[in-house]
Write an enzyme that holds these catalytic residues in place. Structure first.
Site, PDB file in Angstrom:
ATOM      1  N   ASP A 298      -1.891   1.899  -0.445  1.00 49.16           N
ATOM      2  CA  ASP A 298      -1.822   3.331  -0.137  1.00 49.16           C
ATOM      3  C   ASP A 298      -3.123   4.060  -0.447  1.00 49.16           C
ATOM      4  O   ASP A 298      -3.431   5.079   0.153  1.00 49.16           O
ATOM      5  CB  ASP A 298      -0.649   3.988  -0.879  1.00 49.16           C
ATOM      6  CG  ASP A 298      -0.649   3.668  -2.369  1.00 49.16           C
ATOM      7  OD1 ASP A 298      -1.461   2.830  -2.826  1.00 49.16           O
ATOM      8  OD2 ASP A 298       0.185   4.259  -3.098  1.00 49.16           O
TER       9      ASP A 298
ATOM     10  N   SER B  50      -0.604   8.428  -4.003  1.00 47.07           N
ATOM     11  CA  SER B  50       0.566   7.635  -3.614  1.00 47.07           C
ATOM     12  C   SER B  50       1.532   8.413  -2.726  1.00 47.07           C
ATOM     13  O   SER B  50       2.112   7.858  -1.785  1.00 47.07           O
ATOM     14  CB  SER B  50       1.288   7.130  -4.861  1.00 47.07           C
ATOM     15  OG  SER B  50       0.441   6.277  -5.594  1.00 47.07           O
TER      16      SER B  50
END
Length: 508
Positions: free
Chosen positions: A440, A64
């Protein structure tokens, strides 16, 4: 100037990858009429969120922090390990001005080049390939005396695995016809980070004065003797190899660890004039270089200085008078603010932030919708009031519920996301706004390990979706990566991308 549709919403579905395999695939199993309809009717495709495409080593799954950094920066943001590896591959390492200046000064004065670091293939603090490259650099620049002070691993590698790494460096020096391993010591001593200065002193005295508890004819013999004493790699005692080597005034000393935390203490002993943690027998005046910046307070140049990210999306929007909203629940708030802004804490001018608390449950499989409905309420409100040019939202469900390993909960998480996406798309259609939907990195599309059948709780290297929602006649090109998302947004906003953004629009 024509007005662009407003707002432009970037939806980041955290941990929402795409896999063609239906096995243990929560995305495949979920009832998701909105996403299915979008996938069938609007411009869409897949983009990469892992490996070198996001600045990580080849084959490394994304995460992330890295994902949001790339999404917001509009360029591939190379991590230190990858920056160095790439520089070696491209040949730039061998021209690195900081290292070359130190080596050249030592060579011109007939002095030695010392380099030190963790000798292993662990890739956490260092990599042996980087040490090999340093030996080659010193040789190419004419150094006659090249010495490696090797710290042994056994933490990020198996406890007794140093032999192959030593063999590799011995072979490197043999091929060059110059240089050798001058000392061995376990990382327990050389790479302390808990102010246990008695350990660091043993490493320093070994490197600077050749003072080891043990002397061995070769590095391999030194390692074998350590194993015979019951020491594993991490705890190998200070061992000088062959004729003990000293660091003298005018020598170059290069620390080849790229991770900072365990390189600080030993660096301080070398470079701090007022060092008081233990008494140094000598402090030779050397050309000292760290591979990266270990701390701003350590007075030593870094071969790979921290790159400041100029003109990230948030900054560039602010400079162009655009307003923006960042919104997420607690679990991913830092990602949609700090990381998306290139490591900046403060909001940019015209940027507002909304933090929605994550539910207080032990694990998110117990509440797979998390706070997504509340996040969506606030986004719909923001779309309707037309206050912002750009809205960036992170939905945490795919990642956080994916990490639980509970398949049924992951399916519910995807179904909740589908409802939320539907509400946002509906609100945008009413005001004529646009959206990009992406992720992501992957996670929720693989909930079981195919080889063991056990729960798969980690990220994946699968590509992530990219969907355009709006009225323009656009196509999605192939080969996109996360770094292309910000330039795509600027295209939709009618803004020229800044020179620093090397990504290119995914929409054509």
């Amino acid at each position: 100037m024509t007005t662009t549709p407003k707002p432009l919403v970037l939806m980041i579905l955290d941990g929402f990858g795409h896999s063609d395999s239906p096995e243990s695939n929560a995305v495949y199993a979920a009832k998701k009429p909105v996403l299915d309809r979008l996938w069938a009717t609007v411009p869409n495709g897949l983009i990469s969120g892992s490996g070198m495409d996001v600045g990580l080593p080849d084959g490394q799954m994304g995460n992330s922090e890295v994902g949001h950094m790339n999404l917001g920066a509009g360029r591939v943001v190379y991590q230190d390990f990858t920056r160095v590896t790439k520089a070696i591959r491209d040949g730039e390492f061998f021209e690195n001005p900081t290292i070359c200046a130190a080596v050249d000064k030592a060579v011109a004065a007939g002095k030695a080049v010392h380099f030190m670091g963790l000798l292993s293939d662990g890739g956490v603090h260092s990599h042996q390939d980087h040490l090999i490259a340093m030996a080659e650099l010193a040789f190419k620049r004419g150094a006659e005396k090249i010495y490696l002070h090797a710290f042994l691993d056994g933490r990020d590698t198996p406890p007794k695995s140093a032999a192959s790494s030593i063999e590799l460096l011995d072979a490197t020096f043999q091929a060059l016809g110059k240089g050798r391993i001058a000392s061995l010591i376990g990382r327990y001593y050389a790479m302390d980070r808990d102010n246990r200065w008695d350990r660091v002193a043993q490493a320093y005295n070994l490197i600077v004065d050749g003072k080891g508890e043990i002397n061995a004819a070769t590095a391999q013999e030194g390692l074998e003797a350590a194993y015979a004493r019951g020491e594993s790699d991490e705890f190998v005692k200070a061992t000088s190899i062959g004729e003990p080597v000293k660091v003298e005034d005018g020598d170059a000393v290069v620390f080849m660890n790229f991770r900072a935390d365990r390189a600080r203490e030993l660096s301080r002993v070398f470079v701090e004039d007022g060092f008081k943690e233990f008494e140094r027998a000598r402090q030779p005046k050397v050309q000292y270089v760290g591979l990266t910046q270990y701390a701003e307070s350590i007075p030593a140049p870094a071969a790979f200085a921290p790159g400041s990210l100029e003109n990230v999306l948030g900054d560039y929007l602010a400079k162009n008078g655009k307003t923006q909203l960042r919104i997420a629940e607690t679990e991913k708030y830092a990602h949609v603010t700090f990381f998306f802004s290139g490591g900046r804490e403060e909001p940019f001018p015209g940027e507002e932030r909304i933090l929605i608390p994550s539910p207080k449950v032990a694990t998110y499989d117990l509440q797979p919708e998390m706070s997504a409905p509340e996040v969506t309420d606030r986004i719909v409100e923001a779309i309707e009031n037309q206050r912002y040019d750009v809205i960036v939202v992170n939905y945490a469900n795919g990642d956080m519920v994916g990490h639980s390993g509970v398949f049924e909960a992951a399916v519910k998480a995807v179904e909740c996301l589908d409802t939320c996406v539907g509400r946002i798309v509906e609100a945008l259609e009413k005001v004529g706004g646009e959206a990009l939907i992406t992720a992501d990195h992957g996670n929720v599309e693989q909930m079981a390990d195919e080889s063991t059948g056990q729960a798969h709780t980690a990220h994946t290297t699968e590509p992530v979706p990219f969907i355009y929602v709006g009225k323009r006649d656009l196509k999605v090109r192939e080969g996109g990566v996360l770094a292309d998302v910000a330039p795509t947004m600027l295209k939709l906003l009618g803004l020229e991308k800044p020179a620093e953004m090397t990504g290119t629009s995914i929409l054509v």
